[in-house]
Design a protein around this motif. Structure first.
Motif, PDB file in Angstrom:
ATOM      1  N   MET A   1      33.975  28.665  54.020  1.00 58.95           N
ATOM      2  CA  MET A   1      32.605  28.347  54.404  1.00 58.95           C
ATOM      3  C   MET A   1      31.873  29.628  54.793  1.00 58.95           C
ATOM      4  O   MET A   1      32.389  30.447  55.536  1.00 58.95           O
ATOM      5  N   GLU A  20      16.118  25.191  62.675  1.00 60.41           N
ATOM      6  CA  GLU A  20      17.175  24.295  62.210  1.00 60.41           C
ATOM      7  C   GLU A  20      16.679  23.431  61.048  1.00 60.41           C
ATOM      8  O   GLU A  20      17.404  23.210  60.067  1.00 60.41           O
ATOM      9  N   TRP A  23      16.530  25.551  57.960  1.00 60.58           N
ATOM     10  CA  TRP A  23      17.849  25.752  57.372  1.00 60.58           C
ATOM     11  C   TRP A  23      18.346  24.495  56.666  1.00 60.58           C
ATOM     12  O   TRP A  23      18.944  24.579  55.586  1.00 60.58           O
ATOM     13  N   SER A  24      18.123  23.327  57.238  1.00 61.06           N
ATOM     14  CA  SER A  24      18.546  22.086  56.607  1.00 61.06           C
ATOM     15  C   SER A  24      17.930  21.947  55.218  1.00 61.06           C
ATOM     16  O   SER A  24      18.608  21.544  54.255  1.00 61.06           O
ATOM     17  N   ARG A  27      19.506  24.585  52.893  1.00 63.18           N
ATOM     18  CA  ARG A  27      20.862  24.171  52.536  1.00 63.18           C
ATOM     19  C   ARG A  27      20.843  23.180  51.370  1.00 63.18           C
ATOM     20  O   ARG A  27      21.630  23.313  50.422  1.00 63.18           O
ATOM     21  N   GLU A  28      19.965  22.197  51.448  1.00 64.14           N
ATOM     22  CA  GLU A  28      19.893  21.209  50.374  1.00 64.14           C
ATOM     23  C   GLU A  28      19.500  21.863  49.057  1.00 64.14           C
ATOM     24  O   GLU A  28      20.031  21.521  47.994  1.00 64.14           O
ATOM     25  N   LEU A  31      22.597  23.767  47.754  1.00 66.61           N
ATOM     26  CA  LEU A  31      23.621  22.858  47.238  1.00 66.61           C
ATOM     27  C   LEU A  31      23.196  22.281  45.893  1.00 66.61           C
ATOM     28  O   LEU A  31      24.013  22.185  44.962  1.00 66.61           O
ATOM     29  N   PRO A  39      27.080  26.423  54.770  1.00 63.59           N
ATOM     30  CA  PRO A  39      27.346  25.774  56.062  1.00 63.59           C
ATOM     31  C   PRO A  39      26.322  24.693  56.372  1.00 63.59           C
ATOM     32  O   PRO A  39      25.152  24.796  55.992  1.00 63.59           O
ATOM     33  N   GLU A  40      26.795  23.666  57.086  1.00 64.92           N
ATOM     34  CA  GLU A  40      25.910  22.561  57.421  1.00 64.92           C
ATOM     35  C   GLU A  40      24.866  22.979  58.440  1.00 64.92           C
ATOM     36  O   GLU A  40      23.709  22.567  58.361  1.00 64.92           O
ATOM     37  N   ARG A  41      25.276  23.798  59.392  1.00 64.36           N
ATOM     38  CA  ARG A  41      24.375  24.185  60.470  1.00 64.36           C
ATOM     39  C   ARG A  41      24.354  25.701  60.639  1.00 64.36           C
ATOM     40  O   ARG A  41      25.283  26.402  60.214  1.00 64.36           O
TER      41      ARG A  41
END
Length: 269
Positions: A1, A20, A23-24, A27-28, A31, A39-41
């Motif tokens: 990770m 946050e 970043w969310s 992240r999507e 992916l 990383p998720e967070r």
């Protein structure tokens, strides 16, 4: 990770929440683009500057002066964010030199022989740009009587407000954020001058990141800048755009330091 750490502007609390959320979204996007190990967070377990040289770094944000003095060649530039705060102009930013509201100082020249607060000696906004503004007036002699190192721009503001220091150099993004979300913190201080402007705080990734990974990060940031669902997040962060800058674009930050040294200004006393 992989590791993601975006921690330069996470106080007051609304900024942490917006970061946050940003970043969310990123992240999507990453992916969906097929990048693995995202990383998720965001990491909260390590200091912001410890993330910069981590071999597993996916995304972080650094200060421009540490980038040119010790990170260049060890990390890769991704993009430089643009903010809408007063003092920002595209990817460029400057600092505001502050003093107590009830002080007699009318400009930088009145700070000779006073005590300066600096957040960190390797801060671009708190030290390098401050030095660039003061050096031409120093005449090759010590300018300040001394300095206190505070650890953060917020603490430098507090030190000036409390009379523990006479002045400080606060980056325009931090100043804008505090003015919006914690205005009482500024009641005892005022701006007496501005520093020269230089390129702002870049997003970076690991030095061995592939061109494909850098391109995916840039694409994700570009989508985040334009997506309507993030309008509130961008407004909270003051984020308006990103610019792709090169090493050459950051060279002026080193030139500020060289010019100050040539003028005889080497430290804050």
């Amino acid at each position: 990770m992989s590791l993601a750490s975006i921690a330069m502007y996470v106080t007051p609390a609304p900024l942490a929440e917006a970061t946050e959320a940003l970043w969310s979204f990123l992240r999507e996007q990453l992916l969906e683009a097929g990048l693995s190990g995202v990383p998720e967070r965001l990491s909260r377990d390590i200091a912001y500057d410890e993330a910069w040289l981590r071999p597993d770094l996916l995304l972080s944000q650094t200060c421009g002066y540490p980038y040119v003095t010790r990170l260049r060649g060890k990390v890769r530039l991704v993009a430089t964010p643009e903010y809408n705060h007063p003092g920002c102009s595209g990817p460029l930013m400057r600092s505001f030199i502050i003093a107590r509201r009830d002080s007699p100082f009318g400009g930088i020249e009145d700070l000779r022989g006073k005590i300066a607060a600096i957040n960190s000696p390797d801060s671009n906004s708190g030290a390098n740009l401050f030095r660039a503004a003061v050096a031409p007036l120093a005449g090759g002699r010590p300018f300040f009587a001394g300095a206190v190192q505070t650890g953060s721009h917020g603490a430098s503001i507090d030190a000036v407000a409390a009379g523990q220091a006479d002045c400080a150099s606060i980056d325009c993004i931090t100043f804008g954020n505090i003015r919006r979300f914690d205005p009482a913190r500024l009641e005892m201080i005022r701006v007496i001058a501005k520093t020269p402007a230089g390129p702002g705080l870049p997003f970076i990734t690991a030095g061995d990141a592939s061109d494909e990974q850098v391109a995916l990060l840039r694409d994700a940031l570009s989508v985040a800048i334009a997506d309507p669902s993030l309008a509130g997040v961008r407004e909270t962060l003051g984020l308006t755009d990103i610019t792709i800058l090169s090493d050459a674009d950051y060279e002026p930050l080193l030139e500020f330091a060289r010019q100050a040294e040539a003028l005889g200004f080497r430290d804050f006393g």
